[in-house]
Design a protein around this motif. Structure first.
Motif, PDB file in Angstrom:
ATOM      1  N   ASP A 200      50.409  43.536  59.873  1.00 33.48           N
ATOM      2  CA  ASP A 200      50.663  42.433  58.953  1.00 33.48           C
ATOM      3  C   ASP A 200      51.373  42.951  57.704  1.00 33.48           C
ATOM      4  O   ASP A 200      50.807  43.733  56.932  1.00 33.48           O
ATOM      5  CB  ASP A 200      49.330  41.769  58.583  1.00 33.48           C
ATOM      6  CG  ASP A 200      49.504  40.482  57.800  1.00 33.48           C
ATOM      7  OD1 ASP A 200      50.047  40.557  56.686  1.00 33.48           O
ATOM      8  OD2 ASP A 200      49.100  39.414  58.295  1.00 33.48           O
ATOM      9  N   ASP A 201      52.615  42.500  57.500  1.00 32.19           N
ATOM     10  CA  ASP A 201      53.408  42.984  56.374  1.00 32.19           C
ATOM     11  C   ASP A 201      52.759  42.664  55.031  1.00 32.19           C
ATOM     12  O   ASP A 201      52.764  43.493  54.108  1.00 32.19           O
ATOM     13  CB  ASP A 201      54.813  42.365  56.404  1.00 32.19           C
ATOM     14  CG  ASP A 201      55.623  42.805  57.615  1.00 32.19           C
ATOM     15  OD1 ASP A 201      55.265  43.823  58.248  1.00 32.19           O
ATOM     16  OD2 ASP A 201      56.614  42.117  57.939  1.00 32.19           O
ATOM     17  N   ASP A 202      52.202  41.456  54.896  1.00 31.22           N
ATOM     18  CA  ASP A 202      51.590  41.064  53.626  1.00 31.22           C
ATOM     19  C   ASP A 202      50.348  41.891  53.333  1.00 31.22           C
ATOM     20  O   ASP A 202      50.121  42.305  52.181  1.00 31.22           O
ATOM     21  CB  ASP A 202      51.245  39.575  53.643  1.00 31.22           C
ATOM     22  CG  ASP A 202      52.485  38.688  53.623  1.00 31.22           C
ATOM     23  OD1 ASP A 202      53.540  39.159  53.154  1.00 31.22           O
ATOM     24  OD2 ASP A 202      52.394  37.531  54.082  1.00 31.22           O
ATOM     25  N   HIS A 203      49.532  42.114  54.358  1.00 27.67           N
ATOM     26  CA  HIS A 203      48.339  42.947  54.161  1.00 27.67           C
ATOM     27  C   HIS A 203      48.742  44.360  53.744  1.00 27.67           C
ATOM     28  O   HIS A 203      48.135  44.958  52.830  1.00 27.67           O
ATOM     29  CB  HIS A 203      47.502  42.993  55.433  1.00 27.67           C
ATOM     30  CG  HIS A 203      46.648  41.786  55.635  1.00 27.67           C
ATOM     31  ND1 HIS A 203      45.287  41.854  55.852  1.00 27.67           N
ATOM     32  CD2 HIS A 203      46.948  40.470  55.640  1.00 27.67           C
ATOM     33  CE1 HIS A 203      44.801  40.632  55.993  1.00 27.67           C
ATOM     34  NE2 HIS A 203      45.789  39.778  55.870  1.00 27.67           N
ATOM     35  N   ALA A 204      49.752  44.906  54.402  1.00 27.23           N
ATOM     36  CA  ALA A 204      50.187  46.264  54.076  1.00 27.23           C
ATOM     37  C   ALA A 204      50.661  46.351  52.629  1.00 27.23           C
ATOM     38  O   ALA A 204      50.310  47.287  51.889  1.00 27.23           O
ATOM     39  CB  ALA A 204      51.298  46.692  55.025  1.00 27.23           C
ATOM     40  N   LYS A 205      51.437  45.381  52.198  1.00 24.34           N
ATOM     41  CA  LYS A 205      51.941  45.378  50.819  1.00 24.34           C
ATOM     42  C   LYS A 205      50.791  45.297  49.826  1.00 24.34           C
ATOM     43  O   LYS A 205      50.757  46.034  48.822  1.00 24.34           O
ATOM     44  CB  LYS A 205      52.904  44.208  50.620  1.00 24.34           C
ATOM     45  CG  LYS A 205      53.471  44.115  49.215  1.00 24.34           C
ATOM     46  CD  LYS A 205      54.410  42.917  49.066  1.00 24.34           C
ATOM     47  CE  LYS A 205      54.935  42.806  47.641  1.00 24.34           C
ATOM     48  NZ  LYS A 205      55.836  41.632  47.484  1.00 24.34           N
ATOM     49  N   THR A 206      49.850  44.412  50.097  1.00 26.50           N
ATOM     50  CA  THR A 206      48.706  44.247  49.191  1.00 26.50           C
ATOM     51  C   THR A 206      47.878  45.517  49.110  1.00 26.50           C
ATOM     52  O   THR A 206      47.480  45.953  48.016  1.00 26.50           O
ATOM     53  CB  THR A 206      47.828  43.074  49.647  1.00 26.50           C
ATOM     54  OG1 THR A 206      48.593  41.870  49.614  1.00 26.50           O
ATOM     55  CG2 THR A 206      46.605  42.919  48.758  1.00 26.50           C
ATOM     56  N   ILE A 207      47.602  46.140  50.252  1.00 25.79           N
ATOM     57  CA  ILE A 207      46.777  47.352  50.267  1.00 25.79           C
ATOM     58  C   ILE A 207      47.489  48.497  49.552  1.00 25.79           C
ATOM     59  O   ILE A 207      46.853  49.274  48.807  1.00 25.79           O
ATOM     60  CB  ILE A 207      46.411  47.725  51.711  1.00 25.79           C
ATOM     61  CG1 ILE A 207      45.468  46.660  52.296  1.00 25.79           C
ATOM     62  CG2 ILE A 207      45.749  49.099  51.774  1.00 25.79           C
ATOM     63  CD1 ILE A 207      45.295  46.739  53.800  1.00 25.79           C
ATOM     64  N   ARG A 208      48.798  48.619  49.721  1.00 28.75           N
ATOM     65  CA  ARG A 208      49.545  49.661  49.018  1.00 28.75           C
ATOM     66  C   ARG A 208      49.434  49.484  47.504  1.00 28.75           C
ATOM     67  O   ARG A 208      49.304  50.465  46.753  1.00 28.75           O
ATOM     68  CB  ARG A 208      51.016  49.648  49.430  1.00 28.75           C
ATOM     69  CG  ARG A 208      51.275  50.211  50.801  1.00 28.75           C
ATOM     70  CD  ARG A 208      52.745  50.430  51.086  1.00 28.75           C
ATOM     71  NE  ARG A 208      52.926  50.824  52.470  1.00 28.75           N
ATOM     72  CZ  ARG A 208      52.729  52.048  52.942  1.00 28.75           C
ATOM     73  NH1 ARG A 208      52.360  53.013  52.102  1.00 28.75           N
ATOM     74  NH2 ARG A 208      52.896  52.323  54.216  1.00 28.75           N
ATOM     75  N   MET A 209      49.488  48.245  47.058  1.00 35.05           N
ATOM     76  CA  MET A 209      49.358  47.991  45.632  1.00 35.05           C
ATOM     77  C   MET A 209      47.942  48.266  45.153  1.00 35.05           C
ATOM     78  O   MET A 209      47.734  48.907  44.111  1.00 35.05           O
ATOM     79  CB  MET A 209      49.763  46.554  45.326  1.00 35.05           C
ATOM     80  CG  MET A 209      51.243  46.273  45.539  1.00 35.05           C
ATOM     81  SD  MET A 209      51.626  44.504  45.526  1.00 35.05           S
ATOM     82  CE  MET A 209      51.151  44.073  43.854  1.00 35.05           C
ATOM     83  N   LEU A 210      46.951  47.785  45.900  1.00 31.31           N
ATOM     84  CA  LEU A 210      45.564  47.932  45.474  1.00 31.31           C
ATOM     85  C   LEU A 210      45.133  49.396  45.370  1.00 31.31           C
ATOM     86  O   LEU A 210      44.329  49.752  44.509  1.00 31.31           O
ATOM     87  CB  LEU A 210      44.645  47.186  46.437  1.00 31.31           C
ATOM     88  CG  LEU A 210      44.652  45.660  46.356  1.00 31.31           C
ATOM     89  CD1 LEU A 210      43.859  45.074  47.518  1.00 31.31           C
ATOM     90  CD2 LEU A 210      44.096  45.175  45.021  1.00 31.31           C
ATOM     91  N   ARG A 211      45.643  50.255  46.259  1.00 30.48           N
ATOM     92  CA  ARG A 211      45.214  51.666  46.233  1.00 30.48           C
ATOM     93  C   ARG A 211      45.739  52.397  45.012  1.00 30.48           C
ATOM     94  O   ARG A 211      45.262  53.468  44.653  1.00 30.48           O
ATOM     95  CB  ARG A 211      45.685  52.391  47.496  1.00 30.48           C
ATOM     96  CG  ARG A 211      47.172  52.714  47.479  1.00 30.48           C
ATOM     97  CD  ARG A 211      47.594  53.666  48.559  1.00 30.48           C
ATOM     98  NE  ARG A 211      49.054  53.813  48.553  1.00 30.48           N
ATOM     99  CZ  ARG A 211      49.723  54.509  49.436  1.00 30.48           C
ATOM    100  NH1 ARG A 211      49.090  55.125  50.427  1.00 30.48           N
ATOM    101  NH2 ARG A 211      51.037  54.602  49.378  1.00 30.48           N
ATOM    102  N   ASP A 212      46.789  51.843  44.357  1.00 26.65           N
ATOM    103  CA  ASP A 212      47.478  52.532  43.265  1.00 26.65           C
ATOM    104  C   ASP A 212      47.538  51.630  42.037  1.00 26.65           C
ATOM    105  O   ASP A 212      48.604  51.292  41.543  1.00 26.65           O
ATOM    106  CB  ASP A 212      48.877  52.937  43.724  1.00 26.65           C
ATOM    107  CG  ASP A 212      49.576  53.868  42.734  1.00 26.65           C
ATOM    108  OD1 ASP A 212      48.888  54.402  41.842  1.00 26.65           O
ATOM    109  OD2 ASP A 212      50.807  54.035  42.849  1.00 26.65           O
ATOM    110  N   TRP A 213      46.359  51.196  41.584  1.00 28.38           N
ATOM    111  CA  TRP A 213      46.211  50.423  40.355  1.00 28.38           C
ATOM    112  C   TRP A 213      46.898  49.064  40.387  1.00 28.38           C
ATOM    113  O   TRP A 213      47.181  48.488  39.345  1.00 28.38           O
ATOM    114  CB  TRP A 213      46.702  51.223  39.144  1.00 28.38           C
ATOM    115  CG  TRP A 213      45.888  52.444  38.887  1.00 28.38           C
ATOM    116  CD1 TRP A 213      46.303  53.739  38.981  1.00 28.38           C
ATOM    117  CD2 TRP A 213      44.509  52.504  38.509  1.00 28.38           C
ATOM    118  NE1 TRP A 213      45.268  54.601  38.682  1.00 28.38           N
ATOM    119  CE2 TRP A 213      44.157  53.862  38.394  1.00 28.38           C
ATOM    120  CE3 TRP A 213      43.542  51.528  38.259  1.00 28.38           C
ATOM    121  CZ2 TRP A 213      42.882  54.271  38.042  1.00 28.38           C
ATOM    122  CZ3 TRP A 213      42.258  51.947  37.908  1.00 28.38           C
ATOM    123  CH2 TRP A 213      41.945  53.312  37.797  1.00 28.38           C
TER     124      TRP A 213
END
Length: 368
Positions: free
Chosen positions: A200-213
């Motif tokens: 899921d592209d949206d999930h991946a984008k969100t998780i990348r952001m969440l892991r890095d502030w």
């Protein structure tokens, strides 16, 4: 002494590769995330058969962020199992949601689909099955129920690197899958680490952001995020180890097959079962015993280390007493907690050591 796990032997077998990888990161000065982590993400996604992999600092963080990306938050419920490591439930609590347990089925000790639907309520926001000991839960049945209710499934694959169900890799079936790289895992870091895989592209984008502030770009914080980044040295080490994972998995499977052949028919123990169509990767080789504690003491006296995974189900842990569960609520999980014993299994183990463990389990001093 036969150890339960021998991480020194694994390091010795890869010393030159690991040392070179670590020195490369030190020379690059890319200590947090960086190219080694990015390369590992691409390689692990390819290994799992997913579009994306987002590396984080622990498997618990992977679960936490996958839940948040699925929209789980305060007031929600997440259905999972009580027979697991406590991190499964802790990640749900971190999201502000409440863990709701269903019992495991008696053969694989994974989520019982027949008990799942009764646990679903209007507040259920996700289903979190655990691929226990290295064998996948019955995702076909679980996904069918989840799809009927429009609920996402997040796979807790922290013990199931490379496990398969009908040729599909763990982590690739639900909306996301979460792995741990704790040192003792089938693919273990030299420290802590974790990853989320998803298509899921949206999930991946969100998780990348969440892991890095929660950053969209440096100093632009779109979300309230976390410092869950993987460090560059772990990414480099995991890249080295990933190249050996399939060989290690086949060694584990060979040891498990030998154990099962030697112990089959014993009145004292019940060996684990690999269901048809599944590929069990044997993170843990857990037998069920008529008198687990006596067997563990006997093996210790014979110089054989063992483990307990897990002696107290999550619903009976003091830390989660606020959930209101009591003894007897999940009888299969509670019975397993009383009688499972994990035998030594690791790729560097020899066939002779497997035979020694099995022979010790049949000695008159124990069975007689």
């Amino acid at each position: 002494m036969i150890p339960f796990l021998d991480l020194k032997a694994q390091y010795a077998s890869l010393k030159s590769e690991i040392d070179a990888a670590v020195l490369g990161v030190l020379a690059s000065a890319q200590y947090v995330l960086g190219e080694e982590v990015a390369q590992f993400e691409r390689e692990f996604a390819a290994y799992c058969g997913t579009k994306h992999a987002i590396a984080v600092n622990t498997g618990t963080s992977a679960l936490h962020l996958a839940l948040l990306a699925a929209g789980v938050g305060p007031g929600d419920e997440v259905v999972t199992v009580p027979f697991t490591f406590v991190a499964t439930a802790s990640a749900i609590c971190y999201s502000g949601a409440t863990p709701v347990f269903v019992d495991v089925e008696p053969v694989t000790l994974t989520m019982d689909p027949q008990k799942l639907e009764a646990a679903i309520t209007p507040r259920t926001k996700a289903i979190l099955p655990v691929h226990l000991y290295g064998q996948m839960a019955d995702l076909d049945a679980i996904m069918a129920i989840a799809d009927r209710h429009g609920i996402p499934v997040i796979e807790d694959a922290c013990q199931a690197h490379g496990a398969e169900d009908k040729g599909r890799r763990a982590g690739s079936i639900g909306v996301s899958g979460c792995f741990s790289f704790y040192p003792g895992k089938n693919l273990g870091a030299c420290g802590e680490g974790g990853i989320v895989v998803t298509n899921d592209d949206d999930h991946a984008k969100t998780i990348r952001m969440l892991r890095d502030w929660g950053q969209e770009q440096r100093y632009h914080h779109a979300l309230k995020g976390f410092n869950y980044r993987m460090d560059g040295i772990q990414g480099a080490i995991l890249r080295v180890k990933l190249r050996h994972l399939e060989d290690w998995t086949e060694a584990r499977r060979a040891h498990a097959k030998r154990y099962s052949s030697l112990l089959k028919g014993s009145p004292e123990v019940k060996v684990p079962v690999e269901l048809e169509g599944r590929r069990h990767v044997y993170h843990v080789y857990a037998v069920r015993c008529r008198d687990r504690d006596a067997l563990q003491r006997h093996l210790q006296a014979e110089g054989i280390q063992t483990g307990l995974h897990y002696p107290i189900p999550v619903h009976l842990q003091k830390a989660h007493a606020d959930l209101g569960y009591k003894p007897g609520d999940f009888p299969v999980s509670e019975a397993a907690a009383r009688n499972v014993l994990s035998l030594p299994i690791y790729p560097e183990m020899t066939a002779r050591q497997v035979e020694q463990v099995a022979a010790a389990m049949e000695q008159e001093a124990y069975v007689g």
